[in-house]
Scaffold this active site. Structure first.
Site, PDB file in Angstrom:
ATOM      1  N   GLY A 227     -16.562   1.950 -23.204  1.00  0.00           N
ATOM      2  CA  GLY A 227     -17.524   1.313 -24.103  1.00  0.00           C
ATOM      3  C   GLY A 227     -18.863   1.142 -23.413  1.00  0.00           C
ATOM      4  O   GLY A 227     -19.178   1.870 -22.465  1.00  0.00           O
ATOM      5  N   THR A 231     -20.829  -4.484 -21.874  1.00  0.00           N
ATOM      6  CA  THR A 231     -19.468  -4.978 -22.128  1.00  0.00           C
ATOM      7  C   THR A 231     -18.609  -4.746 -20.886  1.00  0.00           C
ATOM      8  O   THR A 231     -17.809  -5.612 -20.507  1.00  0.00           O
ATOM      9  CB  THR A 231     -18.837  -4.255 -23.336  1.00  0.00           C
ATOM     10  OG1 THR A 231     -19.789  -4.207 -24.394  1.00  0.00           O
ATOM     11  CG2 THR A 231     -17.596  -4.951 -23.823  1.00  0.00           C
ATOM     12  N   GLU A 249     -15.061   3.179 -18.186  1.00  0.00           N
ATOM     13  CA  GLU A 249     -15.861   4.357 -18.547  1.00  0.00           C
ATOM     14  C   GLU A 249     -17.002   3.867 -19.406  1.00  0.00           C
ATOM     15  O   GLU A 249     -16.788   3.464 -20.553  1.00  0.00           O
ATOM     16  CB  GLU A 249     -15.014   5.357 -19.342  1.00  0.00           C
ATOM     17  CG  GLU A 249     -13.841   5.930 -18.599  1.00  0.00           C
ATOM     18  CD  GLU A 249     -14.249   6.661 -17.343  1.00  0.00           C
ATOM     19  OE1 GLU A 249     -15.364   7.224 -17.310  1.00  0.00           O
ATOM     20  OE2 GLU A 249     -13.473   6.650 -16.376  1.00  0.00           O
ATOM     21  N   CYS A 283     -20.902   9.792 -24.900  1.00  0.00           N
ATOM     22  CA  CYS A 283     -21.468   9.310 -23.639  1.00  0.00           C
ATOM     23  C   CYS A 283     -21.909  10.472 -22.749  1.00  0.00           C
ATOM     24  O   CYS A 283     -22.675  10.292 -21.818  1.00  0.00           O
ATOM     25  CB  CYS A 283     -20.472   8.408 -22.918  1.00  0.00           C
ATOM     26  SG  CYS A 283     -18.849   9.175 -22.746  1.00  0.00           S
ATOM     27  N   GLU A 461     -10.503   8.792 -14.896  1.00  0.00           N
ATOM     28  CA  GLU A 461      -9.390   9.086 -15.791  1.00  0.00           C
ATOM     29  C   GLU A 461      -9.040  10.563 -15.613  1.00  0.00           C
ATOM     30  O   GLU A 461      -9.646  11.261 -14.816  1.00  0.00           O
ATOM     31  CB  GLU A 461      -9.805   8.792 -17.236  1.00  0.00           C
ATOM     32  CG  GLU A 461     -10.153   7.318 -17.448  1.00  0.00           C
ATOM     33  CD  GLU A 461     -10.397   6.960 -18.906  1.00  0.00           C
ATOM     34  OE1 GLU A 461     -11.200   7.659 -19.561  1.00  0.00           O
ATOM     35  OE2 GLU A 461      -9.793   5.990 -19.379  1.00  0.00           O
TER      36      GLU A 461
END
Ligand code: TXE
Length: 481
Positions: A227, A231, A249, A283, A461
């Site tokens: 996100g 955050t 991420e 992104c 990831e």
């Protein structure tokens, strides 16, 4: 009207407080359904179910888990049309994109990790002189939290859940409250595939309440989050004193560096995609385009011509290239950046306006937008806009290009267009990003590490990296003297 429900202990259930949020179709602005506005009570129920299920799930064989994940992948493929239609309506993305990219990739996430877990291995280290051997036991962590965003809803939701389950964990997951629909549909698929009850629990709701409850839960031992950077920072602050494992991420402001010696045709068509795919809401989009001065004017003209041909339209229409932005607040945010042009000696070369499309008059549509900037230090080049907006700027030579590319707080990905091998290796080494694409964009191999440097995140990831994240490594030393 569709009612989206939580999925706890293998059954669909309503939120404990009976409070609901609106689910909106961004291409019309019309409310199409409702979703739970869950509280910490619901998260606690989800945790309890996961904790009960963990005792047996963590003891299943790799083969058993692999088989269930494979079945989930097969069922996603068999429901491609329904899932793609749901994703497109919920998110505003072209139906063709959901069909070709989002849903197939969600299936692939399960298929890939159903196979990867069978190849996952641990290390052993012998100490011959001391007559001992060390080996690493990689055990599931326990109950883990997966929190995902709205831009690639099922794609990113499953990118976290699949490896977490493959590694033997039980999951409490929250999709974005802006795009809950396909996660809701996934629950039924998991039940059908034979995933035991409680192994995966999906709780819908707002980030600062439901999401926060997951992050704060003392017994949810790891958080995988994708996100916004702000955050992510808040989650890190909450989770750090609880000593949770964290994978973040976050945002990007990725450079797309174009040298005169590149394969021009391929670069031009790929650059249109890397700028505006998914309405620029990826992104990894290359939102800062730096072009070698000798071809700057030519590129500028050709790029504008190509972008003019993109069709903004209803997501369901076949020839739509650019659908709706995900929500009204997000559209407003993106448009507010266009205002910035006046303060920054920048020029809108194309686009910049909200548009109305046939049968979607109140939808959140916007033109693809190209802005020429005179400095990299402006807000337009430093902040993540996350919409169909790119900036153009010329550069002279490798040193300047590299400086411009790295001079930003983000470090997710970079693309370099050149046929010079030495230069590609130099840039690969020097770019401060987690991913470098040379003469390509968004080419993914799920075995590779995926993640960002600097403010784009922490951790990786993908492949075995994420299986390592979702397991606790324990060293066992056996002395056989
Ligand atoms: O994302 P949020 P937002 C960027 C993009 C965008 C900006 C804000 O620039 O404009 O972030 O988007 C949950 N505890 N990206 O506000 O809030 C939330 O419910 C736990 C880049 O929509 O980060 C959702 O499920 N969870 C990005 C998820 O976090 C919380 C993709 C993401 O939402 C929480 C999306 C909290 N306190 C936006 N607050 C990328 N990297 O691809 C929110 N959430």
């Amino acid at each position: 009207m569709i009612t989206i429900k939580n999925y706890i202990n293998g059954t669909y259930c309503e939120p404990s407080n009976n409070e609901w949020l609106e689910a909106i179709d961004p291409s019309t602005g019309v409310v199409y359904g409702r979703l739970p506005n869950s509280t910490d009570k619901d998260v606690e129920e989800a945790y309890k179910a996961a904790n009960t299920a963990f005792a047996s799930w963590s003891k299943t064989s790799v083969g058993q888990r692999s088989e269930i994940l494979r079945k989930i992948a097969d069922l996603i493929v068999s429901k491609l049309d329904a899932l793609a239609a749901a994703e497109s309506m919920d998110n505003g993305k072209p139906l063709s994109l959901a069909k070709e990219v989002d849903i197939p990739r969600a299936a692939l996430n399960f298929r890939f990790f159903s196979q990867a877990i069978t190849q996952f291995y641990s290390e052993s280290h012998e100490q011959v002189s001391q007559k001992s051997i060390n080996f690493t036991l990689r055990q599931p962590i326990g109950i883990v939290g997966c929190i995902s965003p709205w831009n690639l809803p099922l794609y990113l939701f499953t990118w976290k859940i699949a490896p977490a389950l493959a590694a033997g964990n039980c999951v409490v997951a929250k999709p974005s409250e802006v795009t809950p629909y396909t996660a809701f549909l996934l629950a039924e698929i998991c039940t059908k595939a034979g995933l035991p009850k409680g192994v995966l629990n999906i709780v819908h709701g707002m980030g600062h309440t439901t999401g926060q409850a997951i992050v704060e839960h003392p017994n949810i031992k790891a958080i995988s989050f994708t996100g916004g950077t702000k955050t992510g920072a808040h989650i890190a602050k909450t989770a750090a004193p609880l000593f949770k494992k964290l994978s973040l991420e976050l945002g990007g402001k990725n450079p797309n560096i174009i040298f005169a010696d590149c394969d021009y045709k391929k670069m031009l068509s790929t650059t249109v995609k890397s700028s505006f795919a998914n309405q620029g809401q990826i992104c990894l989009c290359g939102s800062r385009i730096f072009v070698e001065a000798s071809i700057y004017e030519q590129f500028k003209n050709d790029f504008i011509e190509k972008v003019k041909q993109l069709k903004v339209g209803l997501p369901s229409e076949k020839n739509t290239d650019i659908g709706a932005l995900v929500s009204k607040p997000h559209l407003d945010k993106v448009l507010s950046y266009i205002e910035q042009v006046k303060q920054e000696k920048a020029t809108v070369l194309y686009g910049g306006e909200r548009v109305s499309v046939e049968n979607g008059k109140n939808g959140y549509f916007m033109q693809p937008t190209i802005i020429e900037v005179s400095s990299n230090d402006c807000v337009l080049n430093q902040e993540e806009i996350f919409g169909p907006v790119v900036t153009l700027m010329p550069f002279k030579g490798d040193t300047e290009a590299l400086k411009l590319a790295n001079n930003v707080k983000y470090g997710l990905s970079a693309t370099v267009w050149t046929n010079n091998l030495k230069r590609s290796l130099y840039f690969s080494e020097q770019l401060q990003t987690g991913i470098v694409w040379i003469n390509t964009w968004l080419q993914r191999d799920l075995r590779t590490p995926f993640g960002g440097a600097k403010s784009s995140g922490v951790g990786r990831e993908g492949g075995f990296e994420v299986l390592r994240f979702f397991t606790e490594a324990k060293n066992v030393c056996i002395n056989y003297e």
